[in-house]
Design a protein around this motif. Structure first.
Motif, short mmCIF file in Angstrom:
data_model
loop_
_atom_site.label_atom_id
_atom_site.label_comp_id
_atom_site.label_asym_id
_atom_site.label_seq_id
_atom_site.Cartn_x
_atom_site.Cartn_y
_atom_site.Cartn_z
N MET A 184 -10.34 6.62 24.30
CA MET A 184 -9.73 5.71 25.27
C MET A 184 -10.77 5.36 26.33
SD MET A 184 -6.11 6.07 27.20
CE MET A 184 -5.65 5.11 28.63
N GLY A 185 -10.93 4.07 26.55
CA GLY A 185 -11.87 3.58 27.56
C GLY A 185 -11.41 2.22 28.06
N LYS A 186 -12.22 1.64 28.94
CA LYS A 186 -11.83 0.36 29.55
C LYS A 186 -12.54 -0.81 28.89
CE LYS A 186 -10.32 1.98 34.08
NZ LYS A 186 -10.44 1.87 35.55
N THR A 187 -11.75 -1.74 28.37
CA THR A 187 -12.28 -2.98 27.83
C THR A 187 -12.23 -4.09 28.87
OG1 THR A 187 -10.07 -3.28 26.88
CG2 THR A 187 -11.82 -2.55 25.38
N ASP A 188 -11.41 -3.91 29.91
CA ASP A 188 -11.27 -4.92 30.96
C ASP A 188 -11.20 -4.21 32.32
OD1 ASP A 188 -10.85 -7.25 32.37
OD2 ASP A 188 -8.72 -7.43 31.83
N PRO A 189 -12.31 -3.62 32.77
CA PRO A 189 -12.29 -2.78 33.98
C PRO A 189 -11.90 -3.52 35.25
CG PRO A 189 -14.55 -3.21 33.27
CD PRO A 189 -13.67 -3.69 32.17
N ASP A 190 -12.03 -4.84 35.26
CA ASP A 190 -11.69 -5.62 36.46
C ASP A 190 -10.36 -6.35 36.34
OD1 ASP A 190 -14.17 -4.94 37.68
OD2 ASP A 190 -15.17 -6.46 36.43
N GLY A 191 -9.59 -6.02 35.31
CA GLY A 191 -8.32 -6.70 35.09
C GLY A 191 -7.34 -6.46 36.23
N ALA A 192 -6.48 -7.43 36.47
CA ALA A 192 -5.54 -7.35 37.59
C ALA A 192 -4.51 -6.24 37.40
CB ALA A 192 -4.84 -8.70 37.76
N ASP A 193 -4.10 -6.00 36.17
CA ASP A 193 -3.13 -4.96 35.87
C ASP A 193 -3.88 -3.69 35.46
OD1 ASP A 193 -1.13 -3.30 34.97
OD2 ASP A 193 -0.12 -4.81 33.74
N ILE A 194 -3.84 -2.66 36.31
CA ILE A 194 -4.63 -1.46 36.04
C ILE A 194 -4.15 -0.73 34.79
CG2 ILE A 194 -5.30 -1.12 38.45
CD1 ILE A 194 -3.17 1.07 38.61
#
Length: 404
Positions: A184-194
């Motif tokens: 599990m990791g971040k594909t959209d670290p700046d996305g509005a929905d955390i």
């Protein structure tokens, strides 16, 4: 609510209890002896493979999976008493019956969210017990009790994902049969929905850039029978985009879907641990004399045993109610009860094991009895799958919402 065991559950309970008596309990000491002679402490003792073969022959296999296409097709209520039985020997019986975490949760994820190719390549050998797996979410650099904190990067580069991050306490990763990680990791670290920033991808263990750095100890134990808990580094690891589990941004939701059944399975097995502790307490109490009379006649010991019995009966009823709700209204409908058992069960079982250790004196903390290792496992479950305090926070908010 009717918690009476149906005919199928009774039949499986009888077979599983006989399997434990005839094969599992005698194998506990054998497994330790064989492990000491292995080239690597992480290799699997021969007796474990013998147990797996016997369990499969007896039809005591993949009991945890409610989907009849892949598992036994049991409801949560049917599985609860069976998981409790395996909890009496938590380092052998779940593995022997192919019902051990983290493989159980990973198989559920693949069965529910995997593509047909992912199921063929990874789910089928997991169901057959031919390989093991690991679930890589927890990180040392952040408070992983809040899954939105994870910092592992999953960046898309053409037809590949590039994964960079450091994980630890990744259960099962030391086992040489561990062939696949769900990361599990971040594909959209700046996305509005955390809660939509995270994704999950499948990473074969032999992928370049994957380094299993070390085994993490738990209260001094390396948990060989479980496959250890490892620190794992992912250094620009490349996998095809077809290794994505579900959809991009769906990682947090998948994690929650995975952890619900995992939490109740832990609680089912914890009750089995408590039952074994009570049995050991009673055997010790009637076999030892102190200050002129058997320990069983000492008032404080009687209080410990009585309180333990009351506690186990309360916990079992709450776990069965939770299982019934999960079967009838779904995991979301049972959210409060899942959190309640996750808070109550490890905490209470730790207390029972603590009394059992006390009753055994020096033997209680030794390798001659299973109590110290059971205590370490139970105490760890006050952290695993979300610390108690996180569940308390969420549960309190739900209660207070009625009055705000």
């Amino acid at each position: 609510m009717d918690f009476a065991f149906d005919a199928r559950t009774e039949e499986l309970r009888a077979r599983l209890l006989a399997f434990m008596d005839e094969y599992v309990y005698p194998a506990e000491a054998v497994a330790e002896e064989q492990r000491a002679a292995l080239a690597s402490p992480w290799d699997t003792p021969a007796v474990v493979e013998e147990l797996k073969a016997e369990a499969r022959r007896q039809g005591l296999w993949n009991l945890f999976l409610p989907d009849a296409e892949y598992g036994a097709g049991l409801t949560n209520l049917q599985y609860a008493p069976l998981a409790e039985i395996t909890g009496r020997s938590p380092h052998l019986a779940p593995t022997a019956t192919n019902c051990a975490a983290p493989d159980t949760g990973n198989m559920e994820v693949l069965a529910q969210f995997g593509t047909e190719e992912q199921k063929k390549r990874w789910l089928q050998p997991l169901l057959a017990g031919e390989i093991r797996s690991a679930f890589a979410m927890t990180e040392p650099e952040v408070a992983s009790s809040d899954a939105t904190n994870i910092t592992t990067h999953i960046e898309r580069d053409g037809d590949e994902y590039v994964i960079t991050g450091r994980k630890w306490y990744i259960s099962g990763a030391m086992n040489p049969d561990c062939a696949i990680f769900i990361v599990m990791g971040k594909t959209d670290p700046d996305g509005a929905d955390i809660r939509r920033q995270q994704s999950m991808v499948l990473v074969p263990r032999d992928t370049p850039g994957v380094t299993v750095r070390r085994a993490m100890r738990v209260f001094g134990y390396e948990d060989h029978s479980h496959g250890g808990h490892a620190e794992v580094v992912f250094d620009r690891v490349r996998v095809p985009v077809t290794n994505l589990v579900g959809e991009e941004g769906g990682g947090f939701a998948i994690a929650q879907a995975r952890l619900g059944p995992g939490r109740i399975h832990h609680c089912m097995r914890l009750i089995g641990m408590a039952e074994r502790a009570i049995e050991l307490m009673c055997r010790r109490a009637v076999s030892r004399t102190a200050f002129g009379k058997a320990l069983a006649r000492q008032g404080v010991v009687q209080n410990w045993i009585a309180d333990a019995r009351v506690t186990v009966e309360q916990l079992r009823l709450l776990v069965l109610k939770t299982a019934w709700l999960m079967d009838t209204v779904g995991n979301k409908g049972a959210h409060t009860e899942i959190q309640a058992i996750k808070i109550a069960t490890p905490r209470a079982v730790v207390g029972i094991l603590d009394r059992a250790i006390q009753l055994h004196g020096a033997g209680g903390v030794s390798q001659d009895f299973p109590l110290a290792e059971l205590y370490a496992s139970a105490r760890t479950l006050m952290l695993a799958d979300g610390p108690d305090e996180v569940h308390q926070r969420s549960l309190a908010r739900r209660e207070l919402k009625k009055y705000l």
